[in-house]
Design an enzyme around this catalytic site. Sequence first.
Site, mmCIF file in Angstrom:
data_model
loop_
_atom_site.group_PDB
_atom_site.id
_atom_site.type_symbol
_atom_site.label_atom_id
_atom_site.label_comp_id
_atom_site.label_asym_id
_atom_site.label_seq_id
_atom_site.Cartn_x
_atom_site.Cartn_y
_atom_site.Cartn_z
ATOM 1 C CB CYS A 2 -42.742 36.286 43.577
ATOM 2 S SG CYS A 2 -43.045 34.930 42.253
ATOM 3 N NE ARG A 27 -39.792 42.227 42.100
ATOM 4 C CZ ARG A 27 -39.326 42.009 42.511
ATOM 5 N NH1 ARG A 27 -37.580 42.560 42.722
ATOM 6 N NH2 ARG A 27 -38.419 40.445 42.931
ATOM 7 C CD1 TRP A 71 -44.818 37.717 36.288
ATOM 8 C CD2 TRP A 71 -43.213 35.508 35.471
ATOM 9 N NE1 TRP A 71 -44.642 37.050 35.145
ATOM 10 C CE2 TRP A 71 -43.358 36.617 35.130
ATOM 11 C CE3 TRP A 71 -42.745 34.545 36.233
ATOM 12 C CZ2 TRP A 71 -42.684 35.768 33.545
ATOM 13 C CZ3 TRP A 71 -41.917 34.620 35.254
ATOM 14 C CH2 TRP A 71 -42.277 34.666 33.980
ATOM 15 C CG ASN A 97 -40.214 36.814 45.772
ATOM 16 O OD1 ASN A 97 -41.171 36.064 45.901
ATOM 17 N ND2 ASN A 97 -39.909 38.155 46.116
ATOM 18 N N GLY A 98 -38.443 32.520 44.714
ATOM 19 C CA GLY A 98 -37.723 31.167 44.525
ATOM 20 C C GLY A 98 -38.196 30.476 43.938
ATOM 21 C CD GLU A 469 -31.465 37.618 18.944
ATOM 22 O OE1 GLU A 469 -31.953 37.350 18.911
ATOM 23 O OE2 GLU A 469 -31.775 37.765 20.427
ATOM 24 C CE LYS A 473 -32.344 41.863 20.811
ATOM 25 N NZ LYS A 473 -33.237 40.770 21.530
ATOM 26 C CD GLU A 476 -35.920 42.994 18.969
ATOM 27 O OE1 GLU A 476 -34.393 42.649 20.100
ATOM 28 O OE2 GLU A 476 -36.338 42.885 18.860
ATOM 29 C CG HIS A 492 -21.678 32.290 -2.461
ATOM 30 N ND1 HIS A 492 -21.497 31.476 -3.441
ATOM 31 C CD2 HIS A 492 -21.708 31.328 -1.034
ATOM 32 C CE1 HIS A 492 -20.636 30.895 -3.696
ATOM 33 N NE2 HIS A 492 -21.097 30.236 -2.221
ATOM 34 C CE LYS A 591 -40.029 41.045 26.254
ATOM 35 N NZ LYS A 591 -38.915 41.535 26.172
HETATM 36 C C1 AGP Z 1 -37.213 40.463 19.960
HETATM 37 O O1 AGP Z 1 -36.237 41.447 20.884
HETATM 38 C C2 AGP Z 1 -38.412 40.996 20.121
HETATM 39 N N1 AGP Z 1 -38.783 41.543 21.052
HETATM 40 C C3 AGP Z 1 -39.131 40.099 19.439
HETATM 41 O O2 AGP Z 1 -38.189 39.585 18.051
HETATM 42 C C4 AGP Z 1 -39.677 38.637 19.620
HETATM 43 O O3 AGP Z 1 -38.582 37.712 19.855
HETATM 44 C C5 AGP Z 1 -40.840 38.223 18.787
HETATM 45 O O4 AGP Z 1 -41.927 39.148 18.362
HETATM 46 C C6 AGP Z 1 -41.359 36.762 19.472
HETATM 47 O O5 AGP Z 1 -41.707 36.988 20.712
HETATM 48 P P1 AGP Z 1 -42.301 35.618 22.135
HETATM 49 O O6 AGP Z 1 -40.490 34.899 22.066
HETATM 50 O O7 AGP Z 1 -43.084 36.501 22.460
HETATM 51 O O8 AGP Z 1 -43.175 34.879 20.901
#
Ligand code: AGP
Length: 596
Positions: A2, A27, A71, A97-98, A469, A473, A476, A492, A591
């Site tokens: 927000c 934002r 938001w 906000n909050g 993860e 990261k 990506e 293995h 995204k």
């Molecule tokens: C995360 O860094 C990625 N951009 C991607 O793997 C993402 O997590 C995936 O597309 C799932 O998205 P969601 O959490 O919005 O479902």
Amino acid sequence: MCGIVGYTGQRMAEDILLDGLRRLEYRGYDSVGIAIASDGLKVFKDKGEMSKIEPTIPRWDGSMGIGHTRWATCGKPSKENAHPFVDCTGRIALVHNGIIENHLALRKELEDEGHVFTSETDTEVLVHLMERYYEGDAHAALVAALAKVKGTYAVAAMVEGDDRIVAARKENPLVIGMGVGENMVASDVTAVLSLTSRVLYIMEGESVIVTAGGVTIFDRHGSRVERQPTTVTWTLEDAEKGGFEHYMLKEIYEQPTAIHNCLLGSLDEIDSGAVMPDIDLSTVKLVACGTSYNAAMVGKYIIESMARLPTTVELASEYRYSPGTGESPLTVLVTQSGETADTLAAAREARQRGCRTLAITNVVGSTISRETDHVFYTNAGPEIGVAATKTYITQLISMYLLGLRLGTMRQTLDRTEVRHLSTELRTMPRHVSGVLDRASEIEKAVDMLVPARDIFYLGRNINYPTMLEGALKLKEISYIHAEGYAAGELKHGPLALLDASTPVVAAAVNDHTRDKMLGNISEVAARDSPVLGIGVEGDRELAAIVDAMIGIPKVPSILSPVPLTVVLQLIAYYVARKKGCSIDKPRNLAKSVTVE
Ligand code: AGP
């Protein structure tokens, strides 16, 4: 997140508020509203984008007003839930906000007194509380109202016939833009930059009275505070990133607050069942994509350990085409956006199969939240960087909350254990801040990774998925091929790939697999792979067998994914930065993936 903006001066307040709100758009928001003192109090609010809403707003004269971009956190995105809120007399307007944690109890109290509510939000209690305490002094009424609430806020309010904007903050930013004969209040420097570069930052627990001619700040005890304005030299773009070079880094640094907001209220509600409704269940299935899938993998360890419930994890894109087993586990869909096509299709498939569904998502009102039986919101705030960081960490926190809830329901955790784990969870924002304080150390340590073409990320137990993860990261945003592996699996197959040109990032925390991890690290070191080790601060044995070591704070091993994740995010960030990659918008990625 927000955004708040307020103006008082000589000019048309509406123009300045709308300009400020446009500057806050970055934002993320779902609705917009303004209140103007113009021959009475005039309010306009609606759901949707600024560009579509703006032409429909009436033009009001008036040189004082407040505005807001919302938001959604409590209550879906809608016109009714948009800010500003107005009290029953129509004289007080307020934006916030909050999160107000005790809003349900306060709402009941106020309704019993005759206050009529028009929204589902937590915020609305604030304006009715101000109405209850208003005796001609808006500042006194705001301070009295805030004394009744538990939670976090940046709040701004005004009363018809009074030439002051009153505002206050607790754990949410608030700044004053100081002009000549005009002043602004805002949640973010970006909103005031068109008027002035002279700003006063309002500190924790302070409240403030803003008029066209001056600003008076009060501390939490009501004493006046003297403070000189500072001059901001940021460009608009700098200001949007809060001074950070990239949104991703800003969002990494927002994680202590994100965790705090995710926990707010939820821990207390574990016993009441609000975090997870009471249902009979014998198995759990977690379904997700990408980073959310990695959070689900960590969740499996958490749920099995806390609740002793058999838990499976499936990729949404696989689940939707799988044959099914005829069983109906509780199916938990994990998705930060709530819009991922594969995860939505999996949710529909799960319901077809007769499963109860629970969504864990960051976006209130997202499609998944409308298509599942239950929803838990992670409350991380909007995330702009394509690489998920603060939404991932809050997904982890949600997994702990789910584990605690299921463990309590199934009596696999006793009260002492629940209390202990809850207390430890509350320390996570502090531990994450501790990791962030060591960012420059991490920045130096990644030099050994930058030239690599391939990197292995090794972990065991609950930190095997954490390393998945970490590898995702890095892939990506740095475009280096990185592979997360369960350290025991190395021998293995992938051991064949290791040599001096293939670095390894290995996590060895204080759990029952630590000694095995040290053995695995020695195996890779013997193949000349440079090793960046991550372990508990002061672990000399680990330090002795790796080329560089990054320490994380000692926390119960089940919670170690939280600080470890932050180290891994910073590793990915600094490698990508040193390689000059496009960090916030990596190539080929979006995204929210709304196609199959
Ligand atoms: C995360 O860094 C990625 N951009 C991607 O793997 C993402 O997590 C995936 O597309 C799932 O998205 P969601 O959490 O919005 O479902």
